[in-house]
Design a protein around this motif. Structure first.
Motif, short mmCIF file in Angstrom:
data_model
loop_
_atom_site.label_atom_id
_atom_site.label_comp_id
_atom_site.label_asym_id
_atom_site.label_seq_id
_atom_site.Cartn_x
_atom_site.Cartn_y
_atom_site.Cartn_z
N GLY A 16 0.79 -1.23 0.00
CA GLY A 16 0.00 0.00 0.00
C GLY A 16 0.82 1.28 0.00
O GLY A 16 0.32 2.32 0.40
N ASP A 111 -11.11 4.04 2.98
CA ASP A 111 -10.06 3.98 1.96
C ASP A 111 -9.13 5.20 1.98
O ASP A 111 -8.38 5.40 1.05
N ARG A 136 -5.24 0.98 0.46
CA ARG A 136 -5.83 -0.27 0.93
C ARG A 136 -5.93 -1.36 -0.15
O ARG A 136 -6.00 -2.53 0.18
N ARG A 137 -5.98 -0.96 -1.41
CA ARG A 137 -6.22 -1.93 -2.48
C ARG A 137 -5.07 -1.92 -3.49
O ARG A 137 -4.58 -0.85 -3.86
N GLN A 139 -5.18 -2.22 -6.68
CA GLN A 139 -5.53 -1.39 -7.83
C GLN A 139 -5.32 0.08 -7.50
O GLN A 139 -4.93 0.87 -8.35
N GLY A 140 -5.56 0.46 -6.26
CA GLY A 140 -5.32 1.84 -5.84
C GLY A 140 -3.85 2.22 -5.93
O GLY A 140 -3.50 3.32 -6.34
#
Length: 189
Positions: A16, A111, A136-137, A139-140
């Protein structure tokens, strides 16, 4: 002195988290104004007011059509390109002209992430260390990695007085490259 920011990838420094290091034309006070002054910030990232104190409100108004008026964006970014979008955050740390950190709105509740800019004079240039963490993700991470990569190229071009790259054409190349980097990092665990 022109820097080659288009080929300098951010480093995935942990889950992250993505970090960028750029050497920019100084002096440090000039670079600081491009981080904090809404009109100057709008030329490379997003305009909007910023209360320059810990706990101060940050409003980022993204209007990509102002960065790249002659391009057609990918469909999923069309609204942000045409109408713009606003993100809100809070300043978590500030030490002018060396440190600015603020929260970054995510895609949903919980998020929220954090962006930290650290500036260090290096002769007539300024080293910018940008860390975006608490994403958090996966893809982020890929999305902000490609976005920061390109926005920092715009910042360098503005400071150098040169023409920035075509935003959406380059983003279309960067987003999948950062996605592959994130996937490789996850596979290595």
């Amino acid at each position: 002195m022109k820097t080659d920011t288009l080929n300098q990838y951010g480093e995935l420094t942990g889950p992250g988290e993505v970090r960028f290091v750029r050497l920019l034309p100084g002096p440090i006070e000039r670079v600081w104004t491009y981080l904090t002054d809404p009109e100057k910030r709008a030329t490379w990232l997003a305009g909007g007011p910023m209360e320059l104190r810990v706990g101060g409100r940050v409003e980022l108004l993204f209007r990509h059509r102002n960065l790249s008026p002659d391009e057609t964006p990918p469909e999923k970014y069309r609204e942000a390109h045409e109408a713009g979008m606003t993100m809100e955050g809070r300043i978590t740390a500030i030490e002018p002209p060396r440190l600015l950190s603020y929260t970054w709105e995510g895609e949903g509740p919980g998020d929220e992430s954090e962006v930290r800019f650290e500036l260090t004079p290096k002769g007539e240039q300024v080293q910018l260390l940008l860390t975006h963490r608490k994403l958090r993700r996966p893809q982020g991470v890929a999305n902000v990695g490609g976005g920061w990569h390109l926005h920092l190229a715009f910042l360098a071009a503005r400071l150098e007085g040169t023409t920035p790259p075509a935003f959406w054409a380059r983003f279309a190349e960067l987003e999948p490259e950062y996605r592959q980097r994130v996937e490789a990092q996850l596979a290595a665990k």
